[in-house]
Design a protein around this motif. Structure first.
Motif, short mmCIF file in Angstrom:
data_model
loop_
_atom_site.label_atom_id
_atom_site.label_comp_id
_atom_site.label_asym_id
_atom_site.label_seq_id
_atom_site.Cartn_x
_atom_site.Cartn_y
_atom_site.Cartn_z
N GLN A 28 0.81 -1.23 0.00
CA GLN A 28 0.00 0.00 0.00
C GLN A 28 0.84 1.27 0.00
O GLN A 28 0.30 2.37 0.07
N ARG A 29 2.17 1.13 -0.04
CA ARG A 29 3.01 2.33 0.00
C ARG A 29 4.01 2.35 -1.14
O ARG A 29 4.57 1.32 -1.53
N LEU A 30 4.24 3.57 -1.66
CA LEU A 30 5.18 3.76 -2.75
C LEU A 30 6.19 4.83 -2.32
O LEU A 30 5.89 5.66 -1.46
N ILE A 31 7.34 4.79 -2.97
CA ILE A 31 8.30 5.89 -2.79
C ILE A 31 8.21 6.78 -4.02
O ILE A 31 8.31 6.32 -5.16
N LEU A 32 7.95 8.06 -3.74
CA LEU A 32 7.84 9.06 -4.81
C LEU A 32 9.18 9.80 -4.86
O LEU A 32 9.55 10.49 -3.91
N HIS A 33 9.89 9.61 -5.96
CA HIS A 33 11.23 10.19 -6.11
C HIS A 33 11.15 11.40 -7.05
O HIS A 33 10.74 11.26 -8.21
N PHE A 34 11.54 12.55 -6.55
CA PHE A 34 11.50 13.80 -7.33
C PHE A 34 12.85 13.97 -8.04
O PHE A 34 13.87 14.22 -7.38
#
Ligand code: ADP
Ligand code: UDP
Length: 248
Positions: A28-34
């Motif tokens: 249910q969790r993602l890593i959002l990489h900018f």
């Protein structure tokens, strides 16, 4: 996974124009990489701008926390490091919700609105998220008939988009900036709730200095004005975004 433990980076789920999503050991969790990448005109103009990823990650965290505290449900969970945030995985609606307080950009080009014209009440628009078609303006009925969203989802998205405006207009005004317009994306979580996803940064909104009306947002890149990251940094510092220092 305990709340405090650091998530394990899994495979790349998607690589967009400016951000990369990684799966984690929690479904249910993602890593959002900018990333530092920046694009305009549906990807036709591209560049890498050193420091932009960090600024946008921190800017986004600041805004998402502010919205969350005021009752707007968002996907944001916490900052992980300079360029990464942990977010709830959403099933994104392939539409973009735009809110405009002042006429600018495509509204002027498309319909001849005078740039700078105040829009009271704010103007809300819906766009199809489809770069190949140039993200066209659509009606709710198009999104519904294309199976991209239900009437209820569009109604809730529009309601939340306006609530965001009520919260962010005064926040920006207190920092000496006009919130001209912005784009939001929403998605459904596994419990069936519509949450604000993606990002709120100067990449996806227009911010003008209140006095000079100078752009502190991605229009600097679109129009080749230079000082893109420097302007994002000025906006972040005025808001008191943590971790934004003079040299990054
Ligand atoms: P683009 O798709 O415009 O090139 P980005 O480079 O900004 O975009 O990539 C981010 C992508 O991740 C977007 O397509 C966005 O809809 C999607 N996204 C944002 N937040 C979430 C989330 N919480 N869960 C799943 N997808 C998300
Ligand atoms: N916007 C965005 N992504 C898009 C299209 C627009 O983030 O794919 C943002 C843009 O930065 C601006 C607002 O939405 O703050 C309205 O954009 P507009 O329709 O004027 O289009 P543009 O001038 O960006 O082509």
């Amino acid at each position: 996974m305990s709340v405090m433990s650091n998530p394990a980076y899994g495979e790349v789920l998607s690589e967009g124009k400016a951000k990369t999503l990684y799966i984690t050991d929690d479904p249910q969790r993602l890593i959002l990489h900018f990333r530092d990448d920046t694009t305009a005109f549906d990807g036709a103009k591209r560049a890498s701008l050193s420091g932009k990823g960090t600024l946008n990650n921190r800017f986004n965290a600041f805004i998402m926390r502010h919205l969350e505290q005021a009752g707007v449900p968002t996907h944001f969970e916490r900052l992980l490091n300079n360029q990464d945030s942990l977010v709830h995985r959403l099933d994104m609606l392939a539409v973009e919700f735009v809110v405009r307080n002042i006429a600018a950009g495509s509204l002027c080009k498309r319909l001849g609105f005078e740039s700078g014209l105040e829009l009271r009440p704010p103007l809300q628009e819906l766009f199809l998220k489809d770069d190949e078609r140039g993200d066209p303006l659509i009606y709710d009925q198009h999104a519904i008939r294309l199976g991209l969203a239900t009437q209820e989802q569009l109604h809730r998205g529009a309601e939340l988009a306006l609530r965001v405006n009520e919260l962010l207009m005064p926040l920006m005004a207190d920092a000496g900036m006009l919130l001209v317009d912005y784009k939001l994306e929403f998605g459904m979580d596994d419990g069936g709730e519509l949450l604000l996803g993606d990002e709120f940064t100067p990449d996806g909104c227009r911010l003008w200095d209140t006095k000079s009306r100078e752009s502190l947002d991605k229009d600097r890149f679109r129009q080749g004005l230079g000082g893109v990251v420097e302007s994002y940094r000025i906006a972040a510092k005025r808001l008191g975004v943590e971790g934004v220092v003079a040299e990054e």
